[in-house]
Motif scaffolding. Structure first.
Motif, mmCIF file in Angstrom:
data_model
loop_
_atom_site.group_PDB
_atom_site.id
_atom_site.type_symbol
_atom_site.label_atom_id
_atom_site.label_comp_id
_atom_site.label_asym_id
_atom_site.label_seq_id
_atom_site.Cartn_x
_atom_site.Cartn_y
_atom_site.Cartn_z
ATOM 1 N N THR A 4 -7.808 -15.680 -2.880
ATOM 2 C CA THR A 4 -7.747 -14.436 -3.650
ATOM 3 C C THR A 4 -6.713 -14.541 -4.770
ATOM 4 O OG1 THR A 4 -8.392 -13.167 -1.703
ATOM 5 C CG2 THR A 4 -7.353 -11.946 -3.487
ATOM 6 N N VAL A 5 -5.580 -15.198 -4.481
ATOM 7 C CA VAL A 5 -4.563 -15.409 -5.516
ATOM 8 C C VAL A 5 -5.112 -16.317 -6.613
ATOM 9 C CG1 VAL A 5 -2.280 -16.395 -5.975
ATOM 10 C CG2 VAL A 5 -2.645 -14.999 -3.929
ATOM 11 N N LEU A 6 -5.844 -17.364 -6.223
ATOM 12 C CA LEU A 6 -6.443 -18.251 -7.222
ATOM 13 C C LEU A 6 -7.439 -17.494 -8.088
ATOM 14 C CD1 LEU A 6 -6.917 -21.031 -8.457
ATOM 15 C CD2 LEU A 6 -8.560 -21.487 -6.607
ATOM 16 N N THR A 64 2.905 -8.877 -12.757
ATOM 17 C CA THR A 64 1.552 -8.642 -13.253
ATOM 18 C C THR A 64 0.509 -9.149 -12.252
ATOM 19 O OG1 THR A 64 2.353 -8.882 -15.520
ATOM 20 C CG2 THR A 64 -0.022 -9.076 -15.166
ATOM 21 N N LEU A 65 0.780 -10.337 -11.695
ATOM 22 C CA LEU A 65 -0.140 -10.880 -10.689
ATOM 23 C C LEU A 65 -0.225 -9.959 -9.472
ATOM 24 C CD1 LEU A 65 0.393 -14.743 -10.418
ATOM 25 C CD2 LEU A 65 -1.778 -13.538 -10.640
ATOM 26 N N SER A 66 0.919 -9.449 -9.030
ATOM 27 C CA SER A 66 0.958 -8.559 -7.876
ATOM 28 C C SER A 66 0.135 -7.307 -8.130
ATOM 29 C CB SER A 66 2.401 -8.199 -7.547
ATOM 30 O OG SER A 66 2.457 -7.289 -6.474
ATOM 31 N N GLN A 67 0.232 -6.758 -9.327
ATOM 32 C CA GLN A 67 -0.547 -5.570 -9.657
ATOM 33 C C GLN A 67 -2.055 -5.873 -9.626
ATOM 34 O OE1 GLN A 67 1.062 -4.455 -13.470
ATOM 35 N NE2 GLN A 67 2.763 -3.268 -12.574
ATOM 36 N N ARG A 68 -2.429 -7.061 -10.133
ATOM 37 C CA ARG A 68 -3.844 -7.422 -10.137
ATOM 38 C C ARG A 68 -4.353 -7.699 -8.725
ATOM 39 N NH1 ARG A 68 -6.389 -10.459 -15.188
ATOM 40 N NH2 ARG A 68 -5.316 -8.613 -16.026
ATOM 41 N N LEU A 69 -3.407 -8.007 -7.820
ATOM 42 C CA LEU A 69 -3.777 -8.249 -6.425
ATOM 43 C C LEU A 69 -3.552 -7.006 -5.569
ATOM 44 C CD1 LEU A 69 -2.281 -11.825 -6.133
ATOM 45 C CD2 LEU A 69 -4.690 -11.240 -5.843
ATOM 46 N N ASN A 70 -3.634 -5.850 -6.190
ATOM 47 C CA ASN A 70 -3.549 -4.561 -5.480
ATOM 48 C C ASN A 70 -2.232 -4.394 -4.735
ATOM 49 O OD1 ASN A 70 -6.257 -3.840 -6.217
ATOM 50 N ND2 ASN A 70 -6.991 -5.226 -4.607
ATOM 51 N N GLY A 71 -1.135 -4.860 -5.375
ATOM 52 C CA GLY A 71 0.185 -4.619 -4.798
ATOM 53 C C GLY A 71 0.622 -5.617 -3.764
ATOM 54 N N MET A 72 0.118 -6.835 -3.820
ATOM 55 C CA MET A 72 0.567 -7.861 -2.868
ATOM 56 C C MET A 72 2.068 -8.072 -3.026
ATOM 57 S SD MET A 72 -0.528 -11.903 -2.566
ATOM 58 C CE MET A 72 -2.107 -11.602 -1.791
ATOM 59 N N PRO A 73 2.839 -8.092 -1.927
ATOM 60 C CA PRO A 73 4.287 -8.306 -2.030
ATOM 61 C C PRO A 73 4.586 -9.636 -2.731
ATOM 62 C CG PRO A 73 3.687 -7.601 0.188
ATOM 63 C CD PRO A 73 2.409 -7.858 -0.532
ATOM 64 N N GLU A 74 5.636 -9.662 -3.552
ATOM 65 C CA GLU A 74 5.939 -10.869 -4.322
ATOM 66 C C GLU A 74 6.311 -12.035 -3.418
ATOM 67 O OE1 GLU A 74 8.375 -10.700 -7.743
ATOM 68 O OE2 GLU A 74 7.577 -8.770 -8.453
ATOM 69 N N SER A 75 6.927 -11.754 -2.268
ATOM 70 C CA SER A 75 7.251 -12.849 -1.344
ATOM 71 C C SER A 75 5.971 -13.520 -0.835
ATOM 72 C CB SER A 75 8.072 -12.321 -0.164
ATOM 73 O OG SER A 75 7.360 -11.307 0.533
#
Length: 353
Positions: free
Chosen positions: A43-45, A72-83
């Protein structure tokens, strides 16, 4: 973004081979296990690929760099924690799917004039041949697994329909549970071999190895003392002289009906009953097969049913059956006496003394 992500810096000009990025991602999803990737990493890829504007992904290093911030990536991943995001990005780098083009301060950005720092997606395009090969291998493995599952289900059904093994038999229970789980092909092959062994044994039992009939319509010559049913042990080495009728066995031994209420119609049915009962009684397969060889298929069936009648008094059923095998080997086994002992006691005046 289109122009900056394709700026080539510090790299020689090479022929460019491009691949459809979404087709590559779908294929990688099929082969994810071989690259040690899970669905969240994929999903990150996918999110990284959305930052690359072209559908065709170049395999030339430095021509497919994207530079979104973690936020920006976290927002596109629906709020995935940065860690969590950093962990999955590190997994992609270790797998060689993407590479990092880091600036001095590890910030991601692009400048006109040939500078771009971020994630280079070109390794994904260069891995295309390996990805397609891995996906094809995974497809073949899945086809084999599907075939083994279908064969196990079919073999189970044949064993149940032939009353060779009942649904509550341990092997049938194990195979039912395995069909509901995700297991590898080797485990499925082991289960299928065990089921097919029972099926092969049944075929060997049902097909007579020697014609002893006086008439063409008969399969065996039976020794009978009554007109009620067939006699026992025409093939057993110990009980050839015994003339035990099937009805004598089923009338004397009744405990098996708690597990198999349908009365056996012939000796083959009785042997199937014995095959179902012996694991429940704590007897291992090797002990049973040894008894079957020494006492005979019909004789061991009688022995198992008689043992079941007295199971509460038998501390070690396996050792008890081995003892019967030894007596049979010595010519001392008396099955008729076992049947008589298993039957109900007759009333006499002594009972009321």
């Amino acid at each position: 973004m289109t122009e900056l992500s394709q700026i080539q810096f510090g790299q020689p000009v090479e022929p460019c081979v491009s691949h459809d990025k979404w087709a590559l991602l779908d294929t990688l999803t099929c082969a994810a296990r071989q690259f040690n990737l899970n669905h969240r990493t994929l999903t990150v890829l996918r999110a990284l690929l959305t930052f690359y504007p072209d559908r065709k992904l170049s395999d030339v290093p430095g021509l497919a760099v994207v530079y979104p911030s973690n936020r920006t990536l976290s927002q596109r991943l629906n709020g995935m924690p940065e860690s969590t995001l950093r962990r999955h990005l590190a997994t992609l780098v270790r797998a060689g799917i993407v590479s990092r083009q880091d600036s001095a301060n590890r910030k991601r950005f692009a400048r006109f004039g040939g500078l771009a720092f971020g994630f280079d997606l070109s390794p994904l395009a260069r891995l295309a041949p390996q990805i397609y090969e891995a996906a094809e291998e995974e497809y073949r493995k899945q086809q084999e697994i599907d075939s083994l599952r279908a064969r196990i289900a079919a073999t189970r059904q044949r064993l149940i329909e032939g009353a060779t093994l009942m649904p509550h038999h341990p092997l049938m229970e194990d195979s039912r549970r395995i069909l509901r789980r995700k297991v590898d092909a080797e485990t499925l092959r082991d289960v299928l071999d065990s089921l097919e062994n029972h099926l092969d044994n049944t075929r060997k039992i049902d097909v007579p190895t020697e014609r002893m009939s006086a008439r063409n319509s008969e399969n065996e010559r039976h020794i009978q003392t009554t007109d009620k049913s067939e006699s026992v042990c025409t093939t057993a080495p110990v009980c050839e002289a015994e003339d035990i009728a099937l009805d004598d066995v089923t009338l004397s031994c009744k405990e098996y009906r708690d597990f198999l209420p349908d009365a056996p119609r012939n000796w083959s049915d009785l042997l199937r009953v014995a095959y179902t009962l012996y694991p429940m009684m704590g007897i291992d397969r090797s002990t049973f097969e040894e008894a079957r060889e020494k006492i005979g298929p019909n004789g061991v069936s009688v022995a198992i049913l008689c043992m079941l009648e007295k199971i509460a008094d038998i501390r070690k059923p396996g050792a008890y059956l081995r003892g019967l095998s030894k007596r049979a080997d010595q010519g001392k086994l008396n099955l008729r006496a076992m049947i008589k002992a298993a039957g109900p006691r007759k009333l006499s005046a002594d009972n009321f003394a």
